[in-house]
Enzyme design. Structure first.
Site, PDB file in Angstrom:
ATOM      1  CG  ASN A  40      35.855  31.163  67.544  1.00 11.61           C
ATOM      2  OD1 ASN A  40      36.408  30.432  66.722  1.00 11.61           O
ATOM      3  ND2 ASN A  40      36.485  31.685  68.581  1.00 11.61           N
ATOM      4  CG  HIS A  68      37.958  30.955  72.009  1.00 13.81           C
ATOM      5  ND1 HIS A  68      38.303  32.065  72.739  1.00 13.81           N
ATOM      6  CD2 HIS A  68      38.597  31.087  70.812  1.00 13.81           C
ATOM      7  CE1 HIS A  68      39.107  32.842  72.021  1.00 13.81           C
ATOM      8  NE2 HIS A  68      39.302  32.255  70.851  1.00 13.81           N
TER       9      HIS A  68
HETATM   10 FE   LIG Z   1      38.459  29.759  66.441  1.00 17.37          FE
HETATM   11 FE   LIG Z   2      40.888  28.685  68.693  1.00 19.80          FE
END
Ligand SMILES: [Fe+2]
Ligand SMILES: [Fe+2]
Length: 268
Positions: A40, A68
């Site tokens: 992130n 992600h």
């Molecule tokens: Fe995360």
């Molecule tokens: Fe995650």
């Protein structure tokens, strides 16, 4: 030896906290090896090439990722430029990047320890990747034969799946630690056969948002059930993670300690 692992670095506030605090933590706790989760680090969504370089310019040895990992599309092209960055092993092949790596750590007495770092994703309430239990089994012999320590970032939502994976790896891995929920759990312990375990090490990023996102935006989406563009929360910041103390003779973990620090907002 001491290993520091920081939970999901979230956006600019997370990156800034790492830049400001990591050198101090390394000195204070006599850290020999540092891992962070970077999924992130770029605005909450994946990792840009620029931010990957920025993280690796800090005293960070390995960056693990999660669901992600491909959110910054350029990273599909550039991940292989960074051998220190590991994405979940259980993405279906072929897939750019690597799901594990073996890294060298030079101790103060000049001894070299080989540390295997593995990243796996859970399957419950997560993208349907390959079964993480089945995916690690065929590489266990290789890991055991080529590394002194095995550290596993199990990136998953469900506490049950994380605990089950911890037991699955008990006696094999040095540590299994959870990431992804961004909320640190207080269940750190050494499992019966010697593996250090914690369900989630937490997040390094905004304290006063909703797992990193501006709380007003999340409240609006909860109330209206209409989508809204997420923005990173501002204000105070948390630094979450764990430290592992390792017996250098036996290559076994002696202690797992949670790290939970907050940095107050700089009021102008
Ligand atoms: Fe995360
Ligand atoms: Fe995650």
């Amino acid at each position: 030896m001491n290993i520091l692992i920081l939970g999901d670095i979230y956006g600019r506030p997370g990156r800034k906290a790492v830049k400001e605090k990591l050198p101090q933590l390394i000195t204070q706790y006599q850290i020999d090896f540092t891992i962070v989760n970077g999924e992130n680090a770029s605005g909450g969504n994946g990792l840009t090439t620029k931010n990957a370089k920025e993280l690796l310019n800090q005293p960070i040895d390995v960056v693990t990722m999660g669901n992600h990992v491909w959110q910054q599309k350029e990273f599909l092209e550039t991940i292989e430029d960074f051998p220190q960055i590991i994405r979940p092993l259980n993405y279906p092949e072929p897939c750019p990047g690597k799901g594990y790596g073996i890294f060298e750590c030079r101790l103060k007495n000049d001894e070299i320890k080989k540390i295997a770092v593995v990243n796996l994703s859970g399957q419950i309430f997560m993208p349907a990747l390959d079964n993480p239990f089945n995916r690690i089994s065929p590489i266990m012999d290789e890991l055991k034969n080529s590394a002194d320590l095995v550290l596993i970032d199990f990136h998953a939502e469900a506490t049950s799946e994380k605990i089950a994976f911890g037991y699955f790896m008990d006696g094999f891995a040095t540590a299994v630690y959870g990431t992804h929920t961004h909320v640190q759990t207080a269940d750190e312990r050494i499992l019966p056969l010697g593996t250090a375990y914690i369900t989630d090490i937490g997040m390094t990023g905004p304290l006063d948002g909703v797992i990193g996102v501006d709380r007003e935006i999340i409240l609006e989406t909860m109330l209206t059930k209409r989508p809204k563009r997420f923005e990173t929360a501002t204000g105070a910041v948390q630094i979450n993670g764990i430290m592992l103390e390792i017996d250098e003779i036996e290559n076994k973990v002696i202690r797992i300690t949670r790290l939970y620090e907050t940095i107050e907002e700089n009021k102008k």
